[in-house]
Design a protein around this motif. Structure first.
Motif, PDB file in Angstrom:
ATOM      1  N   THR A 345      43.048  33.164  38.518  1.00 32.33           N
ATOM      2  CA  THR A 345      42.742  34.431  37.866  1.00 32.33           C
ATOM      3  C   THR A 345      41.239  34.675  37.906  1.00 32.33           C
ATOM      4  O   THR A 345      40.449  33.734  38.045  1.00 32.33           O
ATOM      5  N   LEU A 346      40.863  35.933  37.783  1.00 30.17           N
ATOM      6  CA  LEU A 346      39.461  36.307  37.603  1.00 30.17           C
ATOM      7  C   LEU A 346      39.298  36.892  36.206  1.00 30.17           C
ATOM      8  O   LEU A 346      40.157  37.644  35.735  1.00 30.17           O
ATOM      9  N   ARG A 347      38.198  36.543  35.566  1.00 31.74           N
ATOM     10  CA  ARG A 347      37.874  37.108  34.261  1.00 31.74           C
ATOM     11  C   ARG A 347      36.966  38.311  34.478  1.00 31.74           C
ATOM     12  O   ARG A 347      35.850  38.182  34.983  1.00 31.74           O
ATOM     13  N   THR A 348      37.432  39.498  34.144  1.00 33.80           N
ATOM     14  CA  THR A 348      36.674  40.725  34.330  1.00 33.80           C
ATOM     15  C   THR A 348      36.356  41.353  32.977  1.00 33.80           C
ATOM     16  O   THR A 348      36.842  40.898  31.934  1.00 33.80           O
ATOM     17  N   ASP A 349      35.571  42.425  32.993  1.00 33.40           N
ATOM     18  CA  ASP A 349      35.264  43.127  31.750  1.00 33.40           C
ATOM     19  C   ASP A 349      36.533  43.673  31.103  1.00 33.40           C
ATOM     20  O   ASP A 349      36.617  43.776  29.877  1.00 33.40           O
ATOM     21  N   ALA A 350      37.526  44.007  31.925  1.00 37.43           N
ATOM     22  CA  ALA A 350      38.758  44.607  31.408  1.00 37.43           C
ATOM     23  C   ALA A 350      39.831  43.575  31.064  1.00 37.43           C
ATOM     24  O   ALA A 350      40.869  43.936  30.510  1.00 37.43           O
ATOM     25  N   GLY A 351      39.623  42.315  31.410  1.00 35.35           N
ATOM     26  CA  GLY A 351      40.647  41.306  31.133  1.00 35.35           C
ATOM     27  C   GLY A 351      40.775  40.316  32.274  1.00 35.35           C
ATOM     28  O   GLY A 351      39.795  39.710  32.702  1.00 35.35           O
ATOM     29  N   PHE A 352      42.001  40.191  32.806  1.00 33.52           N
ATOM     30  CA  PHE A 352      42.265  39.213  33.858  1.00 33.52           C
ATOM     31  C   PHE A 352      42.889  39.888  35.069  1.00 33.52           C
ATOM     32  O   PHE A 352      43.687  40.824  34.952  1.00 33.52           O
TER      33      PHE A 352
END
Length: 481
Positions: A345-352
């Motif tokens: 997974t990637l952790r982004t400003d909007a979530g995953f």
């Protein structure tokens, strides 16, 4: 090239057969890109076992070959040397131009290399920065990012037929319209003279992020004292609940098209459940046999946990047969991620955002494409949460009480989000009975932990306690402890 390639391959991060003796290499096909670059497919033979095919783009450049990790002698317009093409900015830009033109390049063996685009390929005007940069740290693939717009994921070990990551990515992007994956923008494909298609690379929309979920979890845990990791901010557990929601939404998307035989949900039969249970039971026997031959050489604390595993072998075999409950609950099986953990997974400003749908690398592709129970993915993430806290707190020592409490809270948070969202999916993917759900999930956690035991036994024996303690918790859960 055939002479030097066998010696050069084991030095490449992306070469996946470093433990096998190479007996030779031969050109399968190649096509020219630009003035001095070649897209090369090479068949590698081994002293034992099946051949493998690798995609090896090369640039004819004697000057840079001396500093490249891959440097080969070629007889092209006179003797020269070739280097890894992905080290060259001009080659990376040529790839992007070929996508824009939807190029089809002829190959020397009568085939072609084609650059295909989806409707998610962006309009690249002069104001759009597409400066390429090669990502570091990868192993099986090579990725190049273009500005903050696109990313090419070049496959190295390739084989004919549908590529799982491309196949699932295309379904989620174009048909399910699932927003929590990198959108598929295109692909590079080799088509042989006989019409056999092999995926060489995928083109995706770039997702700005703060790193993968594994690094995010370790960063959160690293800010706390080991004995107080369970006192993590509530936002961490809310984020894990949100990851559960995204995971359930992914499964809902993968179950959303009953018209496509490759993705349509199918009844999970008694034969399926029995076959899965018998495979896991056999993995219990295989894992215990491997541990038994090494138990006397393990560190004291780990050896104690290992002996507990060996004493529990009959109980674990019996536990594997709990999967029979799935057929009685009339669940459906679908395509799943197959190798799901925080690092996917990637952790982004909007979530995953969820990555890499190639499945567990150790299993054959045909097996990875089969429809399964969604609990395979749920169990993989729960085991990843367990690994995260022990990696941060006590990889080689006894588990801290705070660490155990963190695992319990993290697991509960993830499952809360997952179960709330999966209830909205019109296809029944989980047992309706809470007891059947819990017992089936335990079996898939067992399956993942057995794989981890075998991996750690071969690679990091001092870390063996992490999956062994996970197995002990599974048995304690059954006893109601």
């Amino acid at each position: 090239m055939a002479v030097e390639l066998p010696a050069a391959l084991p030095r490449q991060r992306w070469f996946g057969a470093k433990g096998r003796a190479i007996s030779g290499a031969r050109l399968r096909d190649c096509g020219e890109l630009g003035d001095r670059a070649w897209l090369v497919l090479a068949d590698v033979t081994f002293a034992q076992g099946p051949d493998e095919t690798y995609a090896i783009p090369l640039v004819l450049d004697g000057a840079s070959a001396a500093t490249s990790t891959l440097s080969l002698a070629l007889d092209v317009d006179g003797a020269t040397r070739a280097a890894d093409a992905f080290d060259h900015r001009e080659f990376c830009l040529e790839l992007l131009t070929a996508f824009e033109r939807r190029s089809v390049l002829p190959t020397v063996r009568g085939g072609s290399v084609r650059f295909a685009c989806t409707d998610r390929f962006p309009l690249l005007g002069p104001a759009v920065s597409v400066a390429p940069r090669r990502l570091t740290g990868e192993q099986s693939n090579t990725s190049v990012v273009y500005g903050d717009v696109l990313i090419v994921k070049a496959l190295r070990k390739v084989q004919p037929g549908p590529n799982l990551d491309y196949e699932v990515g295309e379904f989620l992007t174009s048909r399910a319209r699932f927003p929590h994956v990198p959108l598929l923008a295109g692909a590079i494909e080799h088509v042989s003279a006989t019409g056999e298609t092999t995926t060489l690379a995928m083109l995706q929309r770039y997702v700005p992020s703060h790193g993968d979920g594994w690094r995010w979890a370790l960063d959160q845990l690293g800010q706390l004292q080991p004995e107080h990791v369970d006192e993590a901010p509530e936002q961490v557990f809310r984020d894990l609940s949100r990851l559960g929601v995204v995971t359930a939404a992914l499964h809902g998307a993968l179950a959303s098209d009953a018209r496509d035989p490759a993705f349509a949900p199918e009844p999970l039969t008694a034969e399926d459940a029995t076959a899965w249970g018998e495979r896991i039971a056999e993995d219990v026997r295989r894992t215990c046999a491997a541990v038994r031959t090494r138990v006397d050489t393990l560190p004291h604390q780990v050896a104690s946990d290992a002996r507990t595993l060996l004493a529990s072998e009959p109980a674990l075999i019996e536990r594997a047969r709990d999967l029979r409950l799935l057929a009685a609950e009339q669940c459906a099986k679908i395509r799943v991620h197959g190798d799901y953990h925080l690092g996917q997974t990637l952790r982004t400003d909007a979530g995953f955002v969820v990555l890499d749908f190639e499945g567990e690398p150790a299993r054959p592709v045909a097996e990875r494409r089969r429809k399964q129970c969604v609990l395979v993915d749920v169990a993989g993430m729960l085991r990843s949460l367990d690994y995260a806290v022990h990696t941060a707190v006590s990889p080689a020592g006894a588990p801290s009480e705070g660490g155990e409490r963190w695992v319990q809270r993290a697991t509960a948070s993830f499952l809360e989000g997952y179960l709330d969202e999966i209830a909205r999916v019109p296809v029944r993917l989980l047992p309706a009975s809470p007891s059947a759900f819990s017992r089936a999930l335990s079996v898939f956690e067992l399956d993942r932990a057995l794989y981890e035991v075998r991996y750690e036994l071969d690679n990091r024996p001092t870390w063996l306690g992490i999956p062994l303690r996970g197995l002990a918790r599974l048995l304690a859960r059954e006893r109601g402890a």
